[in-house]
Design an enzyme around this catalytic site. Structure first.
Site, short mmCIF file in Angstrom:
data_model
loop_
_atom_site.label_atom_id
_atom_site.label_comp_id
_atom_site.label_asym_id
_atom_site.label_seq_id
_atom_site.Cartn_x
_atom_site.Cartn_y
_atom_site.Cartn_z
N ASP A 159 0.84 -1.20 0.00
CA ASP A 159 0.00 0.00 0.00
C ASP A 159 0.88 1.26 0.00
OD1 ASP A 159 -2.39 -1.68 0.42
OD2 ASP A 159 -1.41 -2.08 2.34
N HIS A 187 -4.49 -3.40 6.46
CA HIS A 187 -4.30 -3.67 5.03
C HIS A 187 -5.65 -4.10 4.45
CE1 HIS A 187 -3.02 -5.09 1.19
NE2 HIS A 187 -3.50 -6.28 1.45
P1 NAX Z 1 -1.94 -18.41 -3.89
O1 NAX Z 1 -3.29 -18.99 -3.69
O2 NAX Z 1 -1.33 -18.38 -5.26
O3 NAX Z 1 -0.90 -19.15 -2.94
C1 NAX Z 1 -1.16 -19.42 -1.61
C2 NAX Z 1 -0.45 -20.71 -1.26
O4 NAX Z 1 -0.59 -20.91 0.14
C3 NAX Z 1 -1.03 -21.93 -1.97
O5 NAX Z 1 0.01 -22.61 -2.65
C4 NAX Z 1 -1.60 -22.76 -0.82
O6 NAX Z 1 -1.44 -24.16 -1.04
C5 NAX Z 1 -0.74 -22.29 0.35
N1 NAX Z 1 -1.34 -22.50 1.67
C6 NAX Z 1 -2.64 -22.43 2.03
N2 NAX Z 1 -2.79 -22.72 3.33
C7 NAX Z 1 -1.55 -22.98 3.81
C8 NAX Z 1 -1.06 -23.38 5.07
N3 NAX Z 1 -1.88 -23.58 6.10
N4 NAX Z 1 0.27 -23.55 5.21
C9 NAX Z 1 1.10 -23.37 4.17
N5 NAX Z 1 0.69 -23.03 2.94
C10 NAX Z 1 -0.62 -22.83 2.76
O7 NAX Z 1 -2.01 -16.93 -3.27
P2 NAX Z 1 -1.01 -15.71 -3.45
O8 NAX Z 1 -1.44 -14.91 -4.62
O9 NAX Z 1 0.38 -16.18 -3.37
O10 NAX Z 1 -1.40 -14.85 -2.15
C11 NAX Z 1 -1.11 -15.28 -0.85
C12 NAX Z 1 -1.79 -14.40 0.18
O11 NAX Z 1 -1.31 -13.06 0.11
C13 NAX Z 1 -3.31 -14.30 0.03
O12 NAX Z 1 -3.90 -14.43 1.31
C14 NAX Z 1 -3.51 -12.90 -0.48
O13 NAX Z 1 -4.77 -12.39 -0.13
C15 NAX Z 1 -2.40 -12.17 0.23
N6 NAX Z 1 -2.01 -10.87 -0.30
C16 NAX Z 1 -1.60 -9.92 0.60
C17 NAX Z 1 -1.15 -8.67 0.22
C18 NAX Z 1 -0.70 -7.68 1.22
O14 NAX Z 1 -0.38 -6.56 0.81
N7 NAX Z 1 -0.63 -7.96 2.53
C19 NAX Z 1 -1.16 -8.29 -1.22
C20 NAX Z 1 -1.19 -9.44 -2.17
C21 NAX Z 1 -2.05 -10.60 -1.74
O15 NAX Z 1 -3.39 -10.29 -2.05
#
Ligand code: NAX
Length: 326
Positions: A159, A187
């Site tokens: 952000d 966020h």
């Molecule tokens: P993806 O869905 O591509 O990847 C997430 C990965 O996490 C998957 O491979 C899944 O198998 C794994 N996972 C799920 N539960 C798990 C657990 N208990 N232990 C270990 N691994 C686990 O998502 P991606 O685009 O990489 O985003 C990840 C997260 O970042 C999401 O929650 C998203 O909302 C968040 N974001 C946060 C941002 C921020 O500024 N704070 C911005 C970008 C993003 O939206």
């Protein structure tokens, strides 16, 4: 060459990690003289995909990459971790209410907080990226009673960087000319990007833009940028999120620029009247591997109202998972 440090990353087969891991391994996060051991956590069904990512990391032959651990067990992935980037989270599924999302993630982040408490380095620096990031960080922190609450942070750097870029575009300046940007709060779309302290080439940013643009264009654009990326790209921000995670950790470990600050979701000590214990984004400086909330920022009535609204949302999120907190 320094001794390697251990960097745990969760959600390591996901899209953010696909950009993040390669940059950590190339030295962009902790410096070109700091070898790293990557300790990667995934859920069991994603271990095969994780293997592919690890193969690609191998194929880069990064001189600083001193080892890769792959696991679906948090106590393996977090063992002696010096840094932990908690990226993996449960996305919102069809028909899922906000409360369901908070609870599903509370389960994940309680377990990960406990595992960090049990096996990570006592100085582990934790960054929560997975959403809802601030409340997930709070849950992990509350489940790690033996670790200093200051070790747990949430990412609002994306952000912050979005705000830098919007202001640079509007004022026809370079992001390098902009200092003292602040993101307050959660966020989420209630975050408050504050330009009252920001400077463009040393001059007050608010003297270069009008209030109408600030309120009706800049603030909503920064708040809604994540949704705009999803609409355009058909997927959520990944490379820019990874970049922000690198920036956040690098500044925490190696220090913020002299005379400037950054935005970090950190444990509130009651600064600016924000409820103690919430993970709230404040202007922070970092030095010697530690962060500090910048004190003495002038808060006008406009800012106070916006800071309170995002604080309110964080308090509600905390209360929604209160029954799951120790
Ligand atoms: P993806 O869905 O591509 O990847 C997430 C990965 O996490 C998957 O491979 C899944 O198998 C794994 N996972 C799920 N539960 C798990 C657990 N208990 N232990 C270990 N691994 C686990 O998502 P991606 O685009 O990489 O985003 C990840 C997260 O970042 C999401 O929650 C998203 O909302 C968040 N974001 C946060 C941002 C921020 O500024 N704070 C911005 C970008 C993003 O939206």
């Amino acid at each position: 060459m320094k001794a390697p440090v251990r960097v745990a990353v969760t959600g390591a087969a996901g899209q953010i990690s696909y950009s993040l891991l390669f940059r950590i391994a190339s030295g962009e996060m902790l410096g070109k003289d700091q070898p790293v051991i990557l300790q990667l956590l995934e859920i069991t069904p994603a271990l095969e995909a994780l293997k592919g990512v690890a193969m690609e990391l191998d194929d880069c032959a990064f001189p600083l990459l001193a080892g890769i651990v792959q696991s679906d067990d948090a106590t393996v992935a977090f063992k002696d971790a010096d840094y932990a980037l908690l990226v993996g989270a449960r996305p919102r599924g069809p028909g899922m209410e906000r409360k369901d999302l908070l609870e599903a993630n509370a389960a994940i982040f309680s377990a990960q907080g406990k595992a960090l408490n049990d096996v990570a380095s006592r100085n582990v620096k934790v960054l929560v990226v997975g959403n809802p990031a601030n409340t997930n960080a709070l849950i992990a922190q509350r489940n790690a009673p033996d670790l200093d609450p200051r070790n747990f942070t949430a990412m609002t750097r994306l952000d912050h960087n979005r705000a830098l870029s919007q202001l640079a575009g509007k004022t026809g300046s370079s992001v390098n000319d902009i200092t003292h940007m602040t993101i307050w709060g959660n966020h989420s779309s209630t975050q408050y990007p504050d330009l009252y302290q920001a400077k463009v080439a040393g001059a007050a940013a608010m003297d270069k833009v009008d209030q109408e643009w600030y309120e009706n264009d800049f603030i909503p654009t920064v708040q809604q940028r994540g949704a705009a990326i999803i609409k355009a790209r058909g997927a959520s921000s990944a490379a820019s999120a990874a970049n922000a995670a690198i920036d956040h950790m690098r500044d925490w470990a190696l220090g913020t620029n002299e005379g400037d600050w950054t935005s970090m979701g950190v444990y509130s000590d009651g600064s600016y009247g924000i409820q103690e214990g919430l993970i709230y984004s404040f202007p922070c400086t970092c030095k010697n591997g530690d962060w500090e909330i910048v004190q003495g920022v002038d808060i006008n009535e406009f800012s106070r109202e916006k800071m309170a609204a995002t604080e309110q949302e964080l308090a509600e999120e905390r209360d929604a998972v209160a029954h799951l907190l120790p």
